[in-house]
Design a protein around this motif. Structure first.
Motif, PDB file in Angstrom:
ATOM      1  N   ILE A 134       1.292   0.215   9.728  1.00 45.18           N
ATOM      2  CA  ILE A 134       2.721   0.690  10.193  1.00 45.18           C
ATOM      3  C   ILE A 134       3.644   0.171   9.111  1.00 45.18           C
ATOM      4  CG2 ILE A 134       2.400   0.617  12.593  1.00 45.18           C
ATOM      5  CD1 ILE A 134       3.516  -2.321  12.713  1.00 45.18           C
ATOM      6  N   GLY A 135       2.918   0.014   7.695  1.00 39.00           N
ATOM      7  CA  GLY A 135       3.962  -0.358   6.494  1.00 39.00           C
ATOM      8  C   GLY A 135       4.652  -1.716   6.480  1.00 39.00           C
ATOM      9  N   LEU A 136       3.532  -2.694   6.966  1.00 46.19           N
ATOM     10  CA  LEU A 136       3.944  -4.078   7.137  1.00 46.19           C
ATOM     11  C   LEU A 136       2.834  -4.781   6.110  1.00 46.19           C
ATOM     12  CD1 LEU A 136       5.064  -4.958  10.847  1.00 46.19           C
ATOM     13  CD2 LEU A 136       6.664  -4.561   8.729  1.00 46.19           C
ATOM     14  N   GLU A 137       3.133  -6.112   5.793  1.00 49.90           N
ATOM     15  CA  GLU A 137       2.176  -6.739   5.074  1.00 49.90           C
ATOM     16  C   GLU A 137       2.172  -8.204   5.879  1.00 49.90           C
ATOM     17  OE1 GLU A 137       3.673  -7.339   1.051  1.00 49.90           O
ATOM     18  OE2 GLU A 137       3.431  -5.119   0.818  1.00 49.90           O
ATOM     19  N   PRO A 138       0.903  -8.909   5.900  1.00 46.06           N
ATOM     20  CA  PRO A 138       0.776 -10.285   6.527  1.00 46.06           C
ATOM     21  C   PRO A 138       2.058 -11.013   6.038  1.00 46.06           C
ATOM     22  CG  PRO A 138      -1.174  -9.773   5.369  1.00 46.06           C
ATOM     23  CD  PRO A 138      -0.241  -8.553   5.138  1.00 46.06           C
ATOM     24  N   ALA A 139       2.755 -11.296   4.797  1.00 44.20           N
ATOM     25  CA  ALA A 139       3.882 -11.911   4.681  1.00 44.20           C
ATOM     26  C   ALA A 139       5.056 -11.641   5.528  1.00 44.20           C
ATOM     27  CB  ALA A 139       4.123 -11.817   3.126  1.00 44.20           C
TER      28      ALA A 139
ATOM     29  N   THR B 176       1.073  -2.916  17.497  1.00 48.81           N
ATOM     30  CA  THR B 176       0.874  -2.021  16.618  1.00 48.81           C
ATOM     31  C   THR B 176       0.398  -0.727  17.070  1.00 48.81           C
ATOM     32  OG1 THR B 176      -1.165  -3.296  15.808  1.00 48.81           O
ATOM     33  CG2 THR B 176       0.787  -3.709  14.507  1.00 48.81           C
ATOM     34  N   GLU B 177      -0.716  -0.878  18.013  1.00 54.68           N
ATOM     35  CA  GLU B 177      -1.464   0.376  18.585  1.00 54.68           C
ATOM     36  C   GLU B 177      -0.517   1.441  19.351  1.00 54.68           C
ATOM     37  OE1 GLU B 177      -3.982  -3.003  17.782  1.00 54.68           O
ATOM     38  OE2 GLU B 177      -2.314  -2.896  18.995  1.00 54.68           O
ATOM     39  N   GLU B 178       0.594   0.512  19.955  1.00 50.04           N
ATOM     40  CA  GLU B 178       1.619   1.469  20.735  1.00 50.04           C
ATOM     41  C   GLU B 178       2.469   2.273  19.808  1.00 50.04           C
ATOM     42  OE1 GLU B 178       3.069   2.850  24.188  1.00 50.04           O
ATOM     43  OE2 GLU B 178       1.163   2.117  23.637  1.00 50.04           O
ATOM     44  N   VAL B 179       2.944   1.801  18.606  1.00 49.72           N
ATOM     45  CA  VAL B 179       3.649   2.252  17.574  1.00 49.72           C
ATOM     46  C   VAL B 179       2.915   3.448  16.752  1.00 49.72           C
ATOM     47  CG1 VAL B 179       5.028   2.100  15.468  1.00 49.72           C
ATOM     48  CG2 VAL B 179       5.152   0.523  17.076  1.00 49.72           C
ATOM     49  N   LEU B 180       1.618   3.144  16.536  1.00 49.49           N
ATOM     50  CA  LEU B 180       0.578   4.278  15.927  1.00 49.49           C
ATOM     51  C   LEU B 180       0.352   5.485  16.963  1.00 49.49           C
ATOM     52  CD1 LEU B 180      -1.885   1.752  14.367  1.00 49.49           C
ATOM     53  CD2 LEU B 180      -0.185   3.324  13.261  1.00 49.49           C
ATOM     54  N   ARG B 181       0.313   4.988  18.263  1.00 53.36           N
ATOM     55  CA  ARG B 181       0.091   6.089  19.354  1.00 53.36           C
ATOM     56  C   ARG B 181       1.109   6.975  19.298  1.00 53.36           C
ATOM     57  NH1 ARG B 181       1.448   7.239  24.648  1.00 53.36           N
ATOM     58  NH2 ARG B 181       2.891   5.236  24.697  1.00 53.36           N
ATOM     59  N   VAL B 182       2.501   6.597  19.022  1.00 58.06           N
ATOM     60  CA  VAL B 182       3.487   7.593  19.269  1.00 58.06           C
ATOM     61  C   VAL B 182       4.347   8.242  18.017  1.00 58.06           C
ATOM     62  CG1 VAL B 182       3.944   6.818  21.505  1.00 58.06           C
ATOM     63  CG2 VAL B 182       5.488   6.040  19.784  1.00 58.06           C
ATOM     64  N   THR B 183       3.739   7.831  17.008  1.00 56.53           N
ATOM     65  CA  THR B 183       4.450   8.268  15.698  1.00 56.53           C
ATOM     66  C   THR B 183       3.454   8.784  14.976  1.00 56.53           C
ATOM     67  OG1 THR B 183       4.160   5.865  14.428  1.00 56.53           O
ATOM     68  CG2 THR B 183       6.370   6.289  15.819  1.00 56.53           C
TER      69      THR B 183
END
Length: 568
Positions: free
Chosen positions: A474-479, A556-563
């Motif tokens: 989803i375009g994020l990094e651990p930082a 993150t799973e929910e965002v990946l599900r709909v986008t």
């Protein structure tokens, strides 16, 4: 009890007193044996908000605008039947020192409050709240009770299940089940359970060995009860009778509609049947007319997006489009925008299929294809009604698009919806429908794309470790993640063990500037338009979803599900 004189004085202080009207409603109240508060609201003399505030002052009762974070005391749910709570619009909101606070919306109707006091054997302290808030809280609270449909299936014997009534009534009260035939009772209870659990759709799906009832809750289908296969035909016939459909025709798809009562509220049901290899399959879409309208502030818009949408709805003319798949909350967003700009000085008109919410002071027209009232024909007539703001339920064809664009170019602000995957895709979709590029460029002022994501259940929310791999998707990094931890739902009875409860929207705001207009004129592809918009600072659906993940609202799973993946 408030005297007539006290009410007069309070109305005068608020600048709402009109002698002839007030005296007329006092006479009506006496002659019909209804309470004056109900008459004043039903007549349109006062809005519900004005009525609650007025009687709150006169009777010295607290007025609560929202009940969204309230927990109903367990003793109230145990001892007050749901049909009583719904019928009288009463719900417990707090228990303290042997006293229970009960919210109601009819301040002068005191007998039900006395009945609640007797049921609970406690002192009841009344407070006032809007009807829609009370209905929503009753739905949430009684959802936790034992599944009444499964209980009922156990109680029905085989002889009872064989009978079905052919009686067709204009409006069937779901709560009045005591004297009904067993199948009618069973179908009513299935609908009642669906509404309690906030279901948007009810599926009745026949299999070879069983009949399965499924509810769509927060966008996800759940298997619920499974009535015996032998009552399949009876249940399907009952639903078709409710929808005024042909029960003898089992080989062709059919559509129907019904209205059912739920206490004082009404629910519109759109019914669709299709023949399958194991019998007819039924899907019912539930539209709760008493569902409250949301404000823009409640929709999940972040501050930058809120500013953009405010500018769009304050425009003097142009087209504002909201895009997304079916069931992504487009209509809810547009109604929130209309609610914000709804004022006496504007003539706001809508044409919809169907009318999902009722807006006070707004003229709403429902599409009727059988009688030739389509979006295009309705919109033609609507433009002649001297509107300031027009809401078109959906742009489906060239005719509707053309009339909507002409209306926007002649000084009207037009709101509508389109089915596209992202915001920049809306302008190219209009070109695909056959609209000339110069018309699109000069009329569309902004596009809002949206999806609904489920919120993490607040009752079983807990911290979780997060992997760099899932963040990267989803375009994020651990930082980017504070303390390296995000949130998830463990799963509990309140959220059907899914870890999610309720939904919010994620947005993509695309405003049309001179550069975009040039691109439209040159018929540049949607991918290039989107890439340029992102360079200028547009946040995509996935970026907005990532922001809500960091805020602990969703996963993150929910965002990946709909986008879909951002490619630019």
């Amino acid at each position: 009890m408030a005297s007539i004189d006290q009410l007069k004085e309070a109305l005068k202080r608020e600048g709402l007193y009109v002698e002839d009207k007030f005296e007329e409603w006092v006479v009506v109240a006496k002659s019909t044996h209804q309470t004056l508060d109900r008459i004043l609201t039903a007549s349109g003399y006062l809005t519900e908000k004005q009525m609650l505030e007025l009687f709150g002052k006169v009777l010295r009762l607290p007025v609560l605008e929202r009940l969204s974070d309230v927990q109903v005391p367990a003793v109230f749910m145990e001892k007050v039947p749901v049909h009583f709570a719904r019928h009288h619009n009463l719900v417990g909101i707090e228990e303290r020192n042997g006293t229970i606070r009960v919210a109601g919306c009819t301040p002068l109707d005191t007998h039900p409050i006395d009945d609640v006091s007797a049921m609970l054997d406690k002192v009841v302290e009344p407070v006032l709240a809007p009807r829609a808030e009370i209905t929503a809280l009753i739905n949430r609270a009684y959802q936790q009770k034992v599944d009444v449909v499964d209980e009922m299936l156990e109680d029905l014997d085989e002889e009872e299940l064989a009978g079905i009534s052919k009686e067709i009534e204009k409006s069937q009260d779901l709560l009045d089940i005591a004297n009904k035939a067993p199948i009618i009772k069973l179908v009513n209870m299935i609908l009642f359970q669906a509404l309690k659990m906030r279901a948007s759709d009810v599926h009745i799906q026949p299999y070879e060995e069983r009949l399965q009832v499924r509810f769509r809750i927060d966008g996800i289908l759940y298997d619920m009860m499974a009535p015996p296969k032998k009552v399949q035909e009876a249940i399907i016939s009952r639903v078709k009778i409710m929808g005024k459909m042909d029960i003898a025709e089992r080989r062709l798809p059919q559509d129907g509609r019904a209205t059912v009562k739920l206490g004082d509220g009404e629910v519109d049901i759109r019914i669709s049947s299709v023949p399958t290899n194991h019998g007819e399959r039924i899907v019912m879409r539930l539209l709760d007319k008493s569902a409250r309208l949301y404000d823009l502030e409640e929709l999940g818009l972040e501050s930058e997006d809120m500013e953009i949408i405010k500018k769009l709805i304050d425009a003097s003319h142009g087209i504002v489009l909201v895009t997304g798949p079916t069931g992504s909350g487009k209509t809810t967003t547009l109604y929130a925008a209309l609610k914000r700009i709804n004022a006496v000085e504007y003539n706001i008109m809508t044409i919809e299929d169907p009318i999902e919410y009722h807006l006070p002071g707004v003229s709403q027209i429902e599409v009727n294809y059988k009688k030739g009232l389509t979006f295009a024909t309705g919109l033609r007539s609507l433009v002649r009604q001297d509107p300031d703001i027009i809401f078109v339920g959906e742009i489906r064809d060239m005719d509707t698009a053309g009339i909507a664009i002409q209306a926007s170019l002649t000084g009207h602000l037009v709101f509508s919806t389109l089915h596209t995957n992202d915001a920049p895709g809306a302008v190219t979709r209009l070109l695909d429908l056959g609209v000339e590029p110069y018309l699109v460029a000069s009329s569309v002022i902004g596009v809002v794309a949206q999806r609904l994501v489920r919120l993490i259940c607040k009752y079983c929310k807990e911290e979780m470790e997060v992997s760099a791999e899932s963040l990267a998707q989803i375009g994020l990094e651990p930082a980017d993640v504070p303390n390296g931890k995000l949130w998830c739902g463990r799963g509990c009875p309140r959220c059907l063990n899914s870890g999610y409860l309720d939904r919010t929207a994620i947005y993509e705001m695309f405003t049309v500037n001179d550069h975009v207009r040039d691109q439209v004129m040159q018929r540049v592809g949607a991918t290039q338009i989107k890439a340029d918009a992102i360079k200028r600072g547009m946040r995509t659906l996935r970026m907005d979803g990532a922001s809500k993940v960091l805020m602990g609202m969703t996963t993150t799973e929910e965002v990946l599900r709909v986008t879909q993946m951002d490619t630019f």
